[in-house]
Design a protein around this motif. Structure first.
Motif, PDB file in Angstrom:
ATOM      1  N   SER A  28      73.233  41.342 117.060  1.00 35.50           N
ATOM      2  CA  SER A  28      74.615  41.798 117.093  1.00 35.50           C
ATOM      3  C   SER A  28      75.436  40.881 116.195  1.00 35.50           C
ATOM      4  O   SER A  28      75.481  39.663 116.422  1.00 35.50           O
ATOM      5  CB  SER A  28      75.168  41.768 118.523  1.00 35.50           C
ATOM      6  N   CYS A  29      76.026  41.461 115.169  1.00 38.21           N
ATOM      7  CA  CYS A  29      76.921  40.711 114.281  1.00 38.21           C
ATOM      8  C   CYS A  29      76.225  39.470 113.715  1.00 38.21           C
ATOM      9  O   CYS A  29      76.707  38.345 113.870  1.00 38.21           O
ATOM     10  CB  CYS A  29      78.194  40.335 115.040  1.00 38.21           C
ATOM     11  N   ASN A  30      75.083  39.663 113.076  1.00 44.90           N
ATOM     12  CA  ASN A  30      74.299  38.587 112.424  1.00 44.90           C
ATOM     13  C   ASN A  30      73.692  37.598 113.407  1.00 44.90           C
ATOM     14  O   ASN A  30      73.193  36.548 112.989  1.00 44.90           O
ATOM     15  CB  ASN A  30      75.159  37.789 111.425  1.00 44.90           C
ATOM     16  N   THR A  31      73.735  37.901 114.691  1.00 46.95           N
ATOM     17  CA  THR A  31      73.318  36.922 115.694  1.00 46.95           C
ATOM     18  C   THR A  31      72.195  37.491 116.561  1.00 46.95           C
ATOM     19  O   THR A  31      72.272  38.632 117.017  1.00 46.95           O
ATOM     20  CB  THR A  31      74.506  36.520 116.586  1.00 46.95           C
ATOM     21  N   LEU A  32      71.168  36.660 116.782  1.00 51.95           N
ATOM     22  CA  LEU A  32      70.041  37.034 117.629  1.00 51.95           C
ATOM     23  C   LEU A  32      70.295  36.560 119.059  1.00 51.95           C
ATOM     24  O   LEU A  32      70.643  35.407 119.291  1.00 51.95           O
ATOM     25  CB  LEU A  32      68.752  36.388 117.108  1.00 51.95           C
ATOM     26  N   TYR A  33      70.117  37.471 120.008  1.00 52.42           N
ATOM     27  CA  TYR A  33      70.232  37.145 121.427  1.00 52.42           C
ATOM     28  C   TYR A  33      68.870  37.413 122.082  1.00 52.42           C
ATOM     29  O   TYR A  33      68.396  38.553 122.082  1.00 52.42           O
ATOM     30  CB  TYR A  33      71.308  37.993 122.106  1.00 52.42           C
ATOM     31  N   VAL A  34      68.251  36.377 122.636  1.00 59.46           N
ATOM     32  CA  VAL A  34      66.924  36.511 123.240  1.00 59.46           C
ATOM     33  C   VAL A  34      67.065  36.558 124.755  1.00 59.46           C
ATOM     34  O   VAL A  34      67.742  35.710 125.353  1.00 59.46           O
ATOM     35  CB  VAL A  34      66.003  35.344 122.828  1.00 59.46           C
ATOM     36  N   VAL A  35      66.427  37.570 125.370  1.00 58.37           N
ATOM     37  CA  VAL A  35      66.521  37.805 126.811  1.00 58.37           C
ATOM     38  C   VAL A  35      65.256  37.270 127.483  1.00 58.37           C
ATOM     39  O   VAL A  35      64.144  37.639 127.102  1.00 58.37           O
ATOM     40  CB  VAL A  35      66.689  39.301 127.116  1.00 58.37           C
ATOM     41  N   TYR A  36      65.444  36.433 128.498  1.00 54.50           N
ATOM     42  CA  TYR A  36      64.323  35.809 129.212  1.00 54.50           C
ATOM     43  C   TYR A  36      64.280  36.300 130.656  1.00 54.50           C
ATOM     44  O   TYR A  36      65.265  36.788 131.207  1.00 54.50           O
ATOM     45  CB  TYR A  36      64.445  34.288 129.180  1.00 54.50           C
ATOM     46  N   ASN A  37      63.101  36.138 131.270  1.00 54.07           N
ATOM     47  CA  ASN A  37      62.902  36.548 132.656  1.00 54.07           C
ATOM     48  C   ASN A  37      61.722  35.759 133.206  1.00 54.07           C
ATOM     49  O   ASN A  37      61.115  34.958 132.492  1.00 54.07           O
ATOM     50  CB  ASN A  37      62.625  38.058 132.734  1.00 54.07           C
ATOM     51  N   SER A  38      61.395  35.982 134.461  1.00 48.18           N
ATOM     52  CA  SER A  38      60.207  35.353 135.040  1.00 48.18           C
ATOM     53  C   SER A  38      59.050  36.339 134.957  1.00 48.18           C
ATOM     54  O   SER A  38      59.261  37.551 134.959  1.00 48.18           O
ATOM     55  CB  SER A  38      60.452  34.967 136.501  1.00 48.18           C
ATOM     56  N   SER A  41      57.027  37.450 137.071  1.00 51.78           N
ATOM     57  CA  SER A  41      56.957  38.382 138.195  1.00 51.78           C
ATOM     58  C   SER A  41      58.149  39.331 138.246  1.00 51.78           C
ATOM     59  O   SER A  41      58.198  40.228 139.089  1.00 51.78           O
ATOM     60  CB  SER A  41      56.879  37.604 139.515  1.00 51.78           C
ATOM     61  N   GLY A  42      59.118  39.157 137.356  1.00 52.27           N
ATOM     62  CA  GLY A  42      60.306  40.003 137.342  1.00 52.27           C
ATOM     63  C   GLY A  42      61.438  39.385 138.145  1.00 52.27           C
ATOM     64  O   GLY A  42      61.218  38.894 139.247  1.00 52.27           O
ATOM     65  N   GLY A  43      62.630  39.410 137.601  1.00 48.85           N
ATOM     66  CA  GLY A  43      63.769  38.815 138.285  1.00 48.85           C
ATOM     67  C   GLY A  43      65.048  39.194 137.568  1.00 48.85           C
ATOM     68  O   GLY A  43      65.178  40.304 137.052  1.00 48.85           O
ATOM     69  N   THR A  44      65.980  38.265 137.507  1.00 49.24           N
ATOM     70  CA  THR A  44      67.243  38.509 136.821  1.00 49.24           C
ATOM     71  C   THR A  44      67.101  38.172 135.344  1.00 49.24           C
ATOM     72  O   THR A  44      66.810  37.028 134.987  1.00 49.24           O
ATOM     73  CB  THR A  44      68.370  37.654 137.435  1.00 49.24           C
ATOM     74  N   SER A  45      67.302  39.171 134.497  1.00 50.44           N
ATOM     75  CA  SER A  45      67.222  38.942 133.054  1.00 50.44           C
ATOM     76  C   SER A  45      68.452  38.164 132.594  1.00 50.44           C
ATOM     77  O   SER A  45      69.558  38.339 133.119  1.00 50.44           O
ATOM     78  CB  SER A  45      67.141  40.277 132.313  1.00 50.44           C
ATOM     79  N   ARG A  46      68.261  37.312 131.607  1.00 53.43           N
ATOM     80  CA  ARG A  46      69.358  36.462 131.150  1.00 53.43           C
ATOM     81  C   ARG A  46      69.197  36.131 129.663  1.00 53.43           C
ATOM     82  O   ARG A  46      68.087  35.994 129.164  1.00 53.43           O
ATOM     83  CB  ARG A  46      69.397  35.166 131.958  1.00 53.43           C
ATOM     84  N   VAL A  47      70.322  36.013 128.964  1.00 48.23           N
ATOM     85  CA  VAL A  47      70.349  35.551 127.576  1.00 48.23           C
ATOM     86  C   VAL A  47      70.569  34.049 127.598  1.00 48.23           C
ATOM     87  O   VAL A  47      71.603  33.579 128.070  1.00 48.23           O
ATOM     88  CB  VAL A  47      71.472  36.239 126.775  1.00 48.23           C
ATOM     89  N   GLN A  48      69.582  33.298 127.090  1.00 45.49           N
ATOM     90  CA  GLN A  48      69.749  31.842 127.098  1.00 45.49           C
ATOM     91  C   GLN A  48      69.325  31.193 125.787  1.00 45.49           C
ATOM     92  O   GLN A  48      69.173  29.970 125.731  1.00 45.49           O
ATOM     93  CB  GLN A  48      68.989  31.222 128.276  1.00 45.49           C
ATOM     94  N   CYS A  49      69.133  32.014 124.746  1.00 48.13           N
ATOM     95  CA  CYS A  49      68.931  31.452 123.412  1.00 48.13           C
ATOM     96  C   CYS A  49      69.615  32.353 122.403  1.00 48.13           C
ATOM     97  O   CYS A  49      69.414  33.575 122.407  1.00 48.13           O
ATOM     98  CB  CYS A  49      67.442  31.314 123.074  1.00 48.13           C
ATOM     99  N   VAL A  50      70.458  31.749 121.565  1.00 50.60           N
ATOM    100  CA  VAL A  50      71.248  32.484 120.582  1.00 50.60           C
ATOM    101  C   VAL A  50      71.047  31.822 119.221  1.00 50.60           C
ATOM    102  O   VAL A  50      71.026  30.593 119.114  1.00 50.60           O
ATOM    103  CB  VAL A  50      72.748  32.483 120.956  1.00 50.60           C
ATOM    104  N   TYR A  51      70.897  32.654 118.191  1.00 58.34           N
ATOM    105  CA  TYR A  51      70.730  32.112 116.834  1.00 58.34           C
ATOM    106  C   TYR A  51      71.569  32.928 115.865  1.00 58.34           C
ATOM    107  O   TYR A  51      71.359  34.120 115.691  1.00 58.34           O
ATOM    108  CB  TYR A  51      69.264  32.152 116.412  1.00 58.34           C
ATOM    109  N   ASP A  52      72.549  32.278 115.264  1.00 59.01           N
ATOM    110  CA  ASP A  52      73.419  32.900 114.270  1.00 59.01           C
ATOM    111  C   ASP A  52      72.900  32.534 112.880  1.00 59.01           C
ATOM    112  O   ASP A  52      72.803  31.358 112.533  1.00 59.01           O
ATOM    113  CB  ASP A  52      74.859  32.411 114.453  1.00 59.01           C
ATOM    114  N   VAL A  53      72.574  33.526 112.067  1.00 58.09           N
ATOM    115  CA  VAL A  53      71.969  33.252 110.760  1.00 58.09           C
ATOM    116  C   VAL A  53      72.947  32.604 109.791  1.00 58.09           C
ATOM    117  O   VAL A  53      72.536  32.016 108.791  1.00 58.09           O
ATOM    118  CB  VAL A  53      71.407  34.556 110.144  1.00 58.09           C
ATOM    119  N   LEU A  54      74.256  32.708 110.069  1.00 52.96           N
ATOM    120  CA  LEU A  54      75.258  32.089 109.208  1.00 52.96           C
ATOM    121  C   LEU A  54      75.793  30.781 109.787  1.00 52.96           C
ATOM    122  O   LEU A  54      76.763  30.220 109.272  1.00 52.96           O
ATOM    123  CB  LEU A  54      76.422  33.062 108.974  1.00 52.96           C
TER     124      LEU A  54
END
Length: 397
Positions: A321-331, A333-346
């Protein structure tokens, strides 16, 4: 006198009988000889036929072996070509790193770096960033601040799949791709048609010439882009309206390991944002870290590649989204998904500036998450359900 006459008559008669018997014995011997010769010929013909059958079987086995080796050679050829392209890309990156390191002054040495060299290095770095900003449209200045709500649109299909709209078109059509390996694309006129109970009856079925692999496909500008099943890293460009393949490309370095550890079927994840088409994958050479590549969707060529600091371990999906990578993590066994790593190419956004973002009111896992830049929403597939997430954004600082 009579006895003498009888003797005279019997002698020729007996002689003729003995001659006839002798001829019969000779004929019987001849017939026996002929029978034995014919039997010998039959045995030889039978052996000849068996030899021919054995030779034909051996030739078939040999042909199968040759065809198998030719197929293996074609596969090796594709892999070698991909490895060479990857090696060339790595060499180019290494050369840039070497050039950079060679131009930087080592404080532990007594070598004096000329001011002109430092200025030149700074100028080149600034020029590189300027070109990237021109290519990626630096006016895109929002950043994800939260995931506000979700809407469970429908629950249909397998555990793995993908659904989306085409953000490059004005129509409201919905596309559904069920399963991690399939070749049937379903097209619905709008989301209301898709939500009906007998939705599959009203769908336009489009059969692809090659099946897809994983769930990382994307629709953009009337084309379906997807990873071809059975290939290492071939991306297919398919014209949905004309129902034909218009182009393909090899993505260097991709396809060796899953893009996300928790979605093992997806080796290449294609994404779209305000800047166009992207590819997301992981490489063993980067320690499993995620690599993002900007692709020119018209020419099907690589424009630029970035090695990110986001690892694929415990990742289930990602989106651009808008030149930025958002990575979604989970456990696992399945649980609450969360974005905890972001990388902006600029480099306009730093990871530490964005808090961990949790997906609301849902326990489970996602097989795919796609950002729709036209509607500023996420289209997700979670355990067979089709979900829409609304986003909260803010300006980049």
């Amino acid at each position: 006198m009579i006895a003498l006459q009888l003797q005279f008559l019997l002698v020729p008669f007996l002689t003729s009988i003995m001659g006839a018997a002798q001829y019969m014995m000779q004929d019987a011997a001849l017939m026996n000889y002929i029978d034995r010769r014919l039997l010998s010929l039959e045995k030889r013909l039978e052996k000849c036929n068996q030899d021919i059958l054995d030779y034909v079987e051996e030739f078939r086995d040999f042909s199968k072996m040759v065809l198998s080796r030719l197929a293996a050679l074609n596969s090796y050829k594709t892999e070698v070509k991909s490895e060479v392209e990857n090696l060339l890309l790595r060499i180019e990156r290494s050369q840039r790193d070497i050039d950079y390191i060679g131009s930087v002054r080592d404080s532990s040495t007594c070598i004096e770096v000329h001011e002109d060299l430092v200025k030149q290095q700074l100028f080149e770095e600034a020029e590189e960033k300027r070109k990237l900003k021109l290519m990626l449209n630096a006016s895109c200045d929002h950043v994800l601040a939260g995931i506000k709500s979700l809407k469970m649109v429908k629950k249909t299909g397998d555990k793995y799949g993908s659904w989306m709209k085409d953000p490059g078109k004005k129509h409201a059509k919905i596309y559904l791709l069920n399963g991690s390996v399939n070749n049937v694309l379903l097209e619905f006129e709008n989301i209301m048609t898709f939500m009906e109970s007998n939705h599959t009856l009203k769908a336009r079925r489009i059969t692809l010439p090659f099946p897809w692999e994983g769930t990382g496909h994307i629709l953009y500008q009337g084309f379906l882009f997807y990873h071809r099943y059975g290939s290492l890293n071939e991306i297919i460009k398919f014209n949905v309206q004309k129902r034909k393949v218009t182009d393909q490309m090899q993505l260097p370095g991709a396809g060796k390991i899953p893009a996300y550890q928790l979605s093992p079927s997806t080796k290449i994840d294609l994404a779209v944002d305000e800047q166009g088409l992207w590819a997301i994958h992981a490489e063993p050479e980067t320690g499993g870290n995620i690599v993002i590549t900007k692709i020119n969707h018209v020419t099907m060529s690589v424009e630029h590649t970035w090695d990110t600091s986001c690892n694929s371990k415990d990742a289930e999906a990602a989106f651009m989204s808008c030149n930025t990578l958002y990575v979604v993590y989970n456990s696992p066994s399945g649980g609450t998904s969360r974005v905890q790593c972001v990388y902006d190419v600029l480099d306009a956004v730093k990871t530490y500036e964005i808090p961990v973002l949790h997906f609301p009111k849902r326990q489970g896992s996602h097989s795919t998450i796609h950002y729709n830049p036209k509607e500023k929403q996420l289209f997700a597939w979670g355990d067979g359900s089709q979900i829409i997430y609304k986003l909260h954004t803010k300006q980049k600082v």
